[in-house]
Design an enzyme around this catalytic site. Structure first.
Site, mmCIF file in Angstrom:
data_model
loop_
_atom_site.group_PDB
_atom_site.id
_atom_site.type_symbol
_atom_site.label_atom_id
_atom_site.label_comp_id
_atom_site.label_asym_id
_atom_site.label_seq_id
_atom_site.Cartn_x
_atom_site.Cartn_y
_atom_site.Cartn_z
ATOM 1 N N GLU A 15 -6.716 -1.628 -3.952
ATOM 2 C CA GLU A 15 -7.182 -0.243 -3.759
ATOM 3 C C GLU A 15 -6.891 0.606 -4.986
ATOM 4 O O GLU A 15 -5.763 0.640 -5.470
ATOM 5 C CB GLU A 15 -6.458 0.362 -2.540
ATOM 6 C CG GLU A 15 -6.786 1.827 -2.298
ATOM 7 C CD GLU A 15 -6.128 2.388 -1.049
ATOM 8 O OE1 GLU A 15 -5.047 1.893 -0.662
ATOM 9 O OE2 GLU A 15 -6.678 3.333 -0.462
ATOM 10 N N ASP A 23 -3.085 6.836 -3.555
ATOM 11 C CA ASP A 23 -3.201 5.832 -2.490
ATOM 12 C C ASP A 23 -3.577 4.499 -3.136
ATOM 13 O O ASP A 23 -4.748 4.268 -3.431
ATOM 14 C CB ASP A 23 -4.277 6.296 -1.494
ATOM 15 C CG ASP A 23 -4.431 5.346 -0.313
ATOM 16 O OD1 ASP A 23 -3.639 4.398 -0.189
ATOM 17 O OD2 ASP A 23 -5.374 5.555 0.480
ATOM 18 N N ASP A 34 0.881 -1.170 0.000
ATOM 19 C CA ASP A 34 0.000 0.000 0.000
ATOM 20 C C ASP A 34 0.914 1.213 0.000
ATOM 21 O O ASP A 34 1.497 1.563 1.033
ATOM 22 C CB ASP A 34 -0.903 -0.036 1.243
ATOM 23 C CG ASP A 34 -1.915 1.103 1.268
ATOM 24 O OD1 ASP A 34 -1.782 2.048 0.466
ATOM 25 O OD2 ASP A 34 -2.834 1.047 2.108
HETATM 26 N N1 GLY Z 1 -2.959 4.052 2.807
HETATM 27 C C1 GLY Z 1 -3.951 4.242 3.784
HETATM 28 C C2 GLY Z 1 -5.265 3.844 3.310
HETATM 29 O O1 GLY Z 1 -5.379 3.045 2.407
HETATM 30 O O2 GLY Z 1 -6.256 4.322 3.765
HETATM 31 MN MN MN Z 2 -6.804 4.257 1.301
HETATM 32 MN MN MN Z 3 -3.903 2.731 0.966
#
Ligand code: GLY
Ligand code: MN
Ligand code: MN
Length: 420
Positions: free
Chosen positions: A396, A258, A247
Site C-alpha cells: 500500500e 497509511d 500496515d
Molecule cells: N490501514 C487501513 C487501510 O489500509 O485501509
Molecule cells: Mn488503506
Molecule cells: Mn493501510
C-alpha cells in the site's frame, strides 16, 4: 503548518454554500471514557479541525447567515484554574479573539442562549448529522419548529477532497516519519520476537518524531494472520519462514499516512511467497501508474481485479477465463476489498466518492488516495495449491494526484524484493 488565513478561507468558501437566512453549527469532539476516571487521548473532530485548526474540546463553531451576510462565531471553554490544574491550559476567550479571524468569540456556556436567539431568524439549520447525541439533543430542543435541516458535513467533505499545498506538506511529513518506522523494522532481527514488539518499534519512531499518534491501530500480522484484514491483536511470536504484513502509519498534525509493507521475518522469501509478492507488487505499480486527473477510482479497481485474476490463473490458483471468473466473483475471497480510499485528516478520509447526482467523482489534482491491492490465501483453503496456503500480501502506498499524473508520496519506502 496551516495558517489562520487558510482556515478563514475555508470558512469563507463554506459559508458561500449556505442558503440565505441560515444557521450552521459545528461542534468539537468530546473526550471519550476509556475506563473509570480515565479517557482516551483527545482527538479533535476532523471537520471542526478543518475549519478552525483548534484542538480543544468543548468548543463550537457557528455561522449566522442573514441574507448574504455571514457572521462567524467561535465558542470556547472558560479559563478555569481548577480545571486547568488537572487538564492543562485553555486558550480562553481573550486569546481566541487574537488568534482566530472570526467575528465574535464567546464562552461555550453562552452557546445555548445565542443558538436560541439566532434560530429565531433562521429558515435552515445546518449541522453534521453524525454529531454526538448530546449535542443533537441541544439543537433539536431549540429548533423544534424549524422545517429545514441540512447536513453541513456534505459540504465540508467535498471541500476536503482537494488538498492544499499546506495539507500536502503535512501528509508528506507523516509519510516520511512512517518511512523511518517501516525501515527500522525491516532492518531488525525479528525471529522469535512478538508482533507487539514490532508494533512498539514502529510507534516509537512515530512518537520520537513528534507524531501525536498512529493514524489507526497498527496491524502487525505474521503468518496466516495477514489474512485477517483488520488484525490488531498483534500478539503472536514471529516464526522463521513466515511473512509479516505491516500496515502502519502515523498521524502528524492531524494528517494521516497509511502504508503497508509485507516483509519476511528472516529476510528470505520462499519461491511460493515470491510468486504472490511479485504479482501483487506488479499490479500495485501498474495501478499507480494509471493515476491521473479524470480517471475513475472504480476503473482502477476493475483493472486491479483483472490483473490479479490473470496472475492467479497463471499461478494455477484460479482456473478459467479472467472475465468469467470476475463475473462470478471468484476472486472476491482472495481480494475482498477496494483498491484504495481517500486519505487526509482521516486515514479513510471522510470525503465523498459520488457527487450530488450519484455520479462517481473522478480523480482531480490535489486528491490523495491509497493504492493497496492484495491477495489473501487462508491456510485452511483447500481449493488453492498447498504452497500458497497461509500467505497474505498487501502492498500500500499513498498517492497524490497531480496536474498530469501522480506523485507517489511513499515511493522511498522499500518494496522491491531484492532490497527487502
Ligand atoms: N490501514 C487501513 C487501510 O489500509 O485501509
Ligand atoms: Mn488503506
Ligand atoms: Mn493501510
Amino acid at each position: 503548518m496551516i495558517l489562520e488565513d487558510e482556515y478563514k478561507q475555508r470558512r469563507d468558501t463554506l459559508t458561500k454554500k449556505l442558503s440565505k437566512n441560515s444557521l450552521a453549527v459545528i461542534f468539537s469532539a468530546s473526550y471519550k471514557t476509556r475506563s473509570n476516571d480515565t479517557q482516551y487521548p483527545f482527538r479533535q473532530d476532523s471537520h471542526f479541525y478543518y475549519l478552525t485548526g483548534f484542538k480543544e474540546d468543548n468548543s463550537v463553531l457557528m455561522f449566522v447567515k442573514k441574507g448574504k451576510k455571514v457572521k462567524t462565531i467561535l465558542f470556547v471553554y472558560k479559563k478555569d484554574k481548577q480545571e486547568e490544574l488537572w487538564n492543562g491550559k485553555r486558550l480562553g476567550v481573550k486569546k481566541a479573539k487574537e488568534r482566530f479571524l472570526v467575528d465574535e468569540v464567546y464562552l461555550v456556556n453562552e452557546f445555548e442562549i445565542k443558538l436560541k436567539k439566532y434560530l429565531k431568524d433562521t429558515h435552515t439549520l445546518y449541522y453534521d448529522f453524525k454529531t454526538d447525541g448530546k449535542n443533537i439533543q441541544t439543537l433539536m430542543q431549540y429548533s423544534k419548529d424549524l422545517y429545514s435541516y441540512k447536513n453541513i458535513a456534505k459540504d465540508i467533505s467535498l471541500m476536503r477532497l482537494i488538498k492544499s499545498d499546506a495539507e500536502i506538506k503535512l501528509i508528506k511529513k507523516a509519510v516520511s516519519i512512517t518511512k523511518e518506522a517501516h525501515h527500522r523494522v525491516m532492518k531488525m532481527d525479528k525471529v522469535g520476537k512478538n508482533e507487539q514488539e514490532i508494533q512498539a518499534e514502529l510507534e516509537y519512531v512515530f512518537k520520537k518524531n513528534l507524531a501525536y499518534s498512529d493514524a489507526y491501530t497498527s496491524i502487525v500480522a505474521s503468518g496466516n494472520s495477514a489474512n485477517t484484514l483488520h488484525y490488531i491483536s498483534n500478539n503472536q511470536q514471529l516464526k522463521d519462514g513466515d511473512l509479516i504484513l505491516i500496515d502502519a502509519g502515523c498521524e502528524f498534525e492531524y494528517y494521516a499516512s497509511d502504508i503497508t509493507r509485507t516483509i519476511s521475518v528472516n529476510t528470505h522469501f520462499t519461491s511460493a511467497q515470491k510468486d504472490i509478492y511479485n504479482l501483487v507488487l506488479e499490479v500495485e505499480k501498474e495501478i499507480i501508474s494509471m493515476v491521473k486527473p479524470n480517471v475513475l477510482r472504480s476503473d482502477l479497481h476493475k483493472k486491479s481485479e483483472e490483473l490479479l485474476v490473470d496472475g492467479m490463473v497463471k499461478l494455477g490458483i484460479l482456473k478459467g477465463k479472467t472475465k468469467k471468473l470476475i463475473k462470478k466473483q471468484k476472486h472476491k475471497v482472495y481480494y475482498p476489498h477496494g483498491i484504495g480510499h481517500w486519505m487526509g485528516l482521516d486515514v479513510h478520509d471522510d470525503c465523498p466518492y459520488k457527487d450530488k447526482k450519484d455520479k462517481e467523482i473522478a480523480l482531480q489534482k490535489g486528491m490523495v488516495l491509497t493504492i493497496e491491492p492484495a491477495l489473501y490465501f487462508d491456510k485452511d483453503d483447500k481449493s488453492i495449491p498447498k504452497k500458497y496456503r497461509g500467505i497474505g500480501i498487501r502492498i500500500e502506498d499513498d498517492i497524490l494526484v497531480t496536474e498530469d499524473g501522480f506523485e507517489n508520496l511513499s515511493i522511498d519506502i522499500i518494496k522491491e524484493l531484492d532490497r527487502l
